[in-house]
Motif scaffolding. Structure first.
Motif: not given
Length: 238
Positions: A185-195, A199-206, A224-232
């Protein structure tokens, strides 16, 4: 073979033989230092290697434990520049550098790079956009940590050149890559950075990159990839 690799192999032998089963609490760093007659940084490097390989998990305040086996597909992934991969799809990528400086490492970064917490690392934070689509927001936010022996990289222009091409130009060829992919879940500061909405869903790749010998870690990146802008899409031969 380096000393910490020999220690990692010795521990791995106990795990694979069944002497240390999943969930087994391993000896403390102090005990391992005494057992192998080495310094604590050497033991930590050995444990970090096993953590990166998925055999050991560290629990803050409790110690290191043999991890439980996970079911996963064993695939081969070619290491390509993100920009190069996007160009192959007909998209040109623009990069915005948010942070490019030397900082003290925290426990997570130090563990993945085989360092002590507090050791200095080069931190590079970037937003990647599809050209002419800035209004739609970035498609990925990369946070990269690099050991200080490659500190000269902080002078490079990462908005004009990819990390992969800069590595190659400086004779640093990444040959092995380990990736861990999870939904977050993309929250707080990270959500603001990604626009995106909090609480949006995202994909995190380490990802952890190694040089030729698979021993020297050259890079640790969180993407960090916003799920609504990416398809894997994963292509595999069967």
């Amino acid at each position: 073979m380096s000393l910490y690799t020999k220690i990692a192999d010795s521990i791995l032998e106990k795990i694979k033989s069944g002497e240390w089963v999943p969930g087994h609490m391993m000896p403390s760093e102090k005990e391992l230092c005494a057992q192998f007659k080495v310094s604590r940084p050497t033991v930590r490097a050995a444990l970090s290697t096993l953590v990166n390989q998925g055999y050991v998990v560290r629990v803050k305040g409790k110690g290191s434990f043999v991890s439980r086996p996970k079911v996963m597909e064993d695939t081969t992934i070619f290491i390509e520049s993100f920009s190069k991969e996007m160009r192959a799809r007909g998209m040109e990528i623009k990069t915005e550098v948010l942070e490019q400086r030397v900082i003290p490492s925290d426990e997570d970064v130090a563990e993945h790079l085989g360092l002590h917490p507090g050791d200095e690392v080069f931190k590079l934070s970037r937003l990647r956009y599809v050209k002419d689509s800035f209004d739609k927001g970035p498609i990925v936010y990369n946070i990269t940590y690099i050991p200080t022996q490659y500190i000269f990289l902080q002078k490079e222009d990462f908005e004009q050149e990819s990390l992969t091409s800069i590595f190659k130009r400086n004779h640093l060829q990444r040959r092995h890559l380990k990736k861990n992919i999870s939904a977050v879940l993309i929250t707080s500061r990270l959500a603001r950075i990604l626009g995106v909405e909090d609480g949006s869903l995202g994909i995190l790749i380490h990802s952890v990159s190694f040089l030729e010998d698979r021993e020297q870690v050259v890079e640790y990146t969180l993407s960090y990839y916003p799920s609504d802008r990416n398809t894997f899409i994963l292509h595999m031969s069967v």
